[in-house]
Design an enzyme around this catalytic site. Structure first.
Site, short mmCIF file in Angstrom:
data_model
loop_
_atom_site.label_atom_id
_atom_site.label_comp_id
_atom_site.label_asym_id
_atom_site.label_seq_id
_atom_site.Cartn_x
_atom_site.Cartn_y
_atom_site.Cartn_z
N GLY A 46 0.79 -1.05 0.09
CA GLY A 46 0.03 0.01 0.07
C GLY A 46 1.10 1.31 -0.21
CD GLN A 51 3.67 5.80 2.66
OE1 GLN A 51 2.58 5.09 2.14
NE2 GLN A 51 4.45 4.97 3.19
CB CYS A 88 5.17 2.12 7.48
SG CYS A 88 4.55 3.84 6.60
CG HIS A 130 -0.56 1.28 7.27
ND1 HIS A 130 0.38 0.91 8.14
CD2 HIS A 130 -0.20 2.27 6.42
CE1 HIS A 130 1.51 1.68 8.00
NE2 HIS A 130 1.35 2.20 6.95
CD GLU A 131 -1.06 2.37 2.82
OE1 GLU A 131 -0.55 3.69 2.61
OE2 GLU A 131 -0.46 1.58 3.04
CG HIS A 134 0.28 6.87 5.50
ND1 HIS A 134 1.27 7.44 5.98
CD2 HIS A 134 0.49 5.49 5.30
CE1 HIS A 134 2.23 6.38 6.16
NE2 HIS A 134 1.74 5.27 5.76
CO CO Z 1 2.56 3.37 5.76
#
Ligand code: CO
Length: 152
Positions: A46, A51, A88, A130-131, A134
């Site tokens: 992911g 990021q 991550c 999780h994404e 972000h």
């Molecule tokens: Co991450």
């Protein structure tokens, strides 16, 4: 195809609330293709746009069942809990157990702006949570209750 450098923990862009996408054009499609290539090159499952230094609400996921693209995702429902090891791409060489919901239902748009709903359990549910975190500037290490050496 372009592979971006992945931003690491400590960079302020990872802590911003990412901006809602309003333009569904060729640039967005290119961004998502590049994010996918970047994720695959980094052997990730992911990747969220912050990021790669782009503070927009865009996520790509592939947990082995094909490519999932989410623009402006929003968790509609979450239930149950699961504990498993998580990592991550922005926090190299660190993994720890994280408690997440076992099942989530997420509303998102695709690259054309069309709304859809996706449900995930287990590992997919973990990746979705999780994404989406972000996009709020939240990293998985924030969810740990112990002191983490890589934490800012
Ligand atoms: Co991450």
């Amino acid at each position: 195809m372009a592979v971006y450098e992945i931003v690491k923990i400590g960079d302020p862009v990872l802590r911003e609330k990412a901006k809602t996408v309003t333009k569904f054009n060729a640039n967005l499609g290119r961004l998502m293709d590049d994010m996918y290539d970047t994720m695959v090159a980094a052997k990730g499952v992911g990747l969220a746009a912050p990021q790669i230094g782009i503070s927009k609400r865009v996520v790509v996921i592939d947990v082995g069942d094909g490519r999932i693209e989410l623009v402006n995702p929003e968790i509609l429902e979450a239930e149950g809990s699961q504990i498993d090891v998580e990592g991550c791409l922005s926090i190299p060489d660190f993994q720890e157990e994280v408690n997440r919901s076992q099942r989530v239902k997420v509303k998102a748009q695709n690259r054309n702006g069309e709304e859809y709903v996706i449900e995930g359990t287990g590992f997919l549910a973990r990746a979705l949570q999780h994404e989406i975190d972000h996009l709020e500037g939240v990293l998985f290490v924030d969810l740990l209750d112990k002191n983490v050496p890589t934490r800012e």
